[in-house]
Motif scaffolding. Structure first.
Motif, mmCIF file in Angstrom:
data_model
loop_
_atom_site.group_PDB
_atom_site.id
_atom_site.type_symbol
_atom_site.label_atom_id
_atom_site.label_comp_id
_atom_site.label_asym_id
_atom_site.label_seq_id
_atom_site.Cartn_x
_atom_site.Cartn_y
_atom_site.Cartn_z
ATOM 1 N N SER A 84 -11.513 6.865 1.486
ATOM 2 C CA SER A 84 -11.977 7.970 0.648
ATOM 3 C C SER A 84 -11.084 9.194 0.736
ATOM 4 C CB SER A 84 -13.406 8.371 1.041
ATOM 5 O OG SER A 84 -13.456 8.768 2.409
ATOM 6 N N LYS A 85 -10.219 9.237 1.766
ATOM 7 C CA LYS A 85 -9.353 10.409 1.931
ATOM 8 C C LYS A 85 -8.056 10.023 2.618
ATOM 9 C CE LYS A 85 -9.085 14.877 4.337
ATOM 10 N NZ LYS A 85 -9.791 15.792 5.273
ATOM 11 N N ILE A 86 -6.943 10.408 1.993
ATOM 12 C CA ILE A 86 -5.621 10.306 2.605
ATOM 13 C C ILE A 86 -5.009 11.699 2.567
ATOM 14 C CG2 ILE A 86 -3.314 9.274 2.485
ATOM 15 C CD1 ILE A 86 -4.549 6.947 0.928
ATOM 16 N N ASP A 87 -4.695 12.234 3.719
ATOM 17 C CA ASP A 87 -4.174 13.599 3.791
ATOM 18 C C ASP A 87 -3.103 13.646 4.877
ATOM 19 O OD1 ASP A 87 -3.739 16.279 3.570
ATOM 20 O OD2 ASP A 87 -5.650 16.908 4.442
ATOM 21 N N GLY A 88 -1.869 13.928 4.468
ATOM 22 C CA GLY A 88 -0.813 13.941 5.472
ATOM 23 C C GLY A 88 0.428 14.670 5.025
ATOM 24 N N THR A 89 1.415 14.693 5.898
ATOM 25 C CA THR A 89 2.732 15.257 5.595
ATOM 26 C C THR A 89 3.768 14.163 5.773
ATOM 27 O OG1 THR A 89 2.968 16.042 7.884
ATOM 28 C CG2 THR A 89 2.098 17.597 6.256
ATOM 29 N N PHE A 90 4.776 14.199 4.899
ATOM 30 C CA PHE A 90 5.688 13.063 4.750
ATOM 31 C C PHE A 90 7.031 13.618 4.332
ATOM 32 C CE2 PHE A 90 6.839 9.537 1.622
ATOM 33 C CZ PHE A 90 7.170 8.603 2.587
#
Length: 431
Positions: free
Chosen positions: A208-214
């Motif tokens: 339901s949630k994907i939250d990151g830095t890339f």
């Protein structure tokens, strides 16, 4: 004197190994061998099992198993194991199939709860899955009086990847956190920070949630993964302000593009194995790259290319936009538009599974006078792209210049382009 003290706490049970092996083989339906079997009384009474091998082809090996019973339950009808420690299990994909079959068989049988396990601790677990780069993991699982999971913490040995499981009715609530983690399949891309909220049911994982830095950019999205006879995944993804230079070098032997990427779109994939999902991906993404460079050619020198000059170099641009379509290992770049100062480029390029390029772009370069858009053939490979004027453009430019001088160059290019288009109507698209 010291020997007399130690001996009672390490009681060999080698005479029982064959009986235990036979019982385990009958339960699993696979050959089981055990290297050692001992009872230890310190630091608390326990059964130690060493060098366990399961399967005809060593599908599962375990360096050490320690079974610690709850002493208060030894005289009761239901025996309680307070802790089950499994050290250095090494498993192949086929071992998971063996365990899954055992679990399915157990579901159809009534449970007498003769043995209740309260905690399972796993150290340095390895899973060998073809095509995937998986980390060594530790796990700490708490179980209820019915031997059902109450909570679980799974963490990679290096701390890069962590899972928290909380059971809720017939589903599991999962939180994944990652730090400096390399993706387990496809190109070895680095995730700087990541949090995913998931719900796991019998044959479905809903993210339901994907939250990151890339690579300096922000990553967000949702996804759904189902399995059975095949694995299926679909979802949406969005990238904001991702620095392209480093990940681009992981996809090709030489850097092909740099800049700040903004992109969003949807994807889906179906495969028999998880590692094959990346090769069966179907997706459509809008993209916008700002303040970047295309390496290997200078589109601003398109007029010189008509004279056999202007090879090599690089194209600095203010903005590079388009649509990316993915079908397995084939990539289609459509509605391309590259703008930089007095230059405007538009067209389409196909990247084939062998990384060869095939496409055409048109370049408009404005100076004291605007000439017709120069059509360029894109070929070569991602590692070594080549851009040359089409044969029709060269022939038209030469003829126009010969007849009318410099003024005729643009007219000739336009005429040559029209001839090429007419040719395509009769013989089809050669690309």
């Amino acid at each position: 004197m010291a020997v007399l003290f130690v001996v009672p706490f390490l009681v060999p049970m080698s005479a029982y190994i064959q009986q235990v092996e036979a019982l385990a083989t009958n339960t699993l339906g696979q050959p089981v061998s055990i290297g050692s079997l001992r009872v230890a009384l310190l630091p608390s009474p326990r059964l130690n099992v060493g060098d366990v091998v399961v399967g005809k082809h060593r599908e599962l090996t375990i360096a050490h198993i320690s079974v610690v019973p709850a002493l208060t339950s030894l005289l009761s009808e239901t025996k309680v194991i307070s802790s089950l420690r499994v050290i250095k299990p090494m498993s192949t994909k086929d071992a998971l199939n063996i365990l899954a079959g055992l679990a399915t068989e157990a579901e159809g049988k009534p449970s007498n709860n003769a043995v209740n396990v309260r905690q399972i601790i796993i150290k340095d677990a390895k899973l060998d899955w073809p095509g995937m780069r998986l980390l060594e993991m530790n796990a700490d699982i708490s179980l209820s009086a019915e031997s059902k999971p109450e909570a679980a913490k799974i963490e990679s040995v290096d701390g890069q990847l962590k899972f928290n499981f909380i059971p809720q009715s017939s589903r599991q609530l999962i939180t994944l956190t990652a730090k400096e983690w390399i993706l387990p399949m496809g190109a070895p891309l680095l995730i700087n920070q990541l949090q995913m909220n998931m719900v796991l049911t019998e044959s479905k994982l809903e993210v339901s949630k994907i939250d990151g830095t890339f690579y300096g950019g922000k990553l967000s999205g949702v996804a759904n993964l189902t399995w059975g006879k095949s694995y299926k995944i679909n979802g949406k993804i969005k990238l904001d302000n991702l620095a392209l230079h480093e990940p681009a070098t992981l996809l090709t032997k030489s850097t092909s593009v740099s800049g700040q990427l903004f992109s969003s779109g949807q994807y889906t994939a179906t495969a028999k194995e998880p590692a094959q999902l990346a090769d069966n991906l179907h997706a459509n993404f809008k993209f916008n790259v700002k303040d970047g460079v295309l390496y290997g050619f200078d589109l601003a020198k398109a007029p010189l290319m008509l004279l056999g000059q202007g090879k090599g170099g690089e194209t600095k641009f203010d903005e590079f936009t388009g649509l990316l379509g993915i079908s397995g290992k084939t990539y289609q770049l459509r509605n391309l538009q590259i703008s930089s100062g007095l230059m405007l480029t538009y067209g389409a390029v196909k990247i084939n599974p062998n990384k060869s390029l095939n496409g055409e772009v048109k370049v408009e370069v404005k100076n004291s006078m605007k000439i017709a858009a120069i059509p360029l053939q894109v070929s070569g490979t991602l590692d070594n792209p080549t851009v040359f004027p089409t044969k029709a453009a060269i022939a038209g430019a030469v003829a126009g210049t010969a007849l009318l001088g410099p003024v005729g160059t643009g007219v000739g290019i336009k005429a040559g382009e029209a001839i090429g288009d007419l040719k395509g109507l009769f013989i089809g698209d050669e690309k």
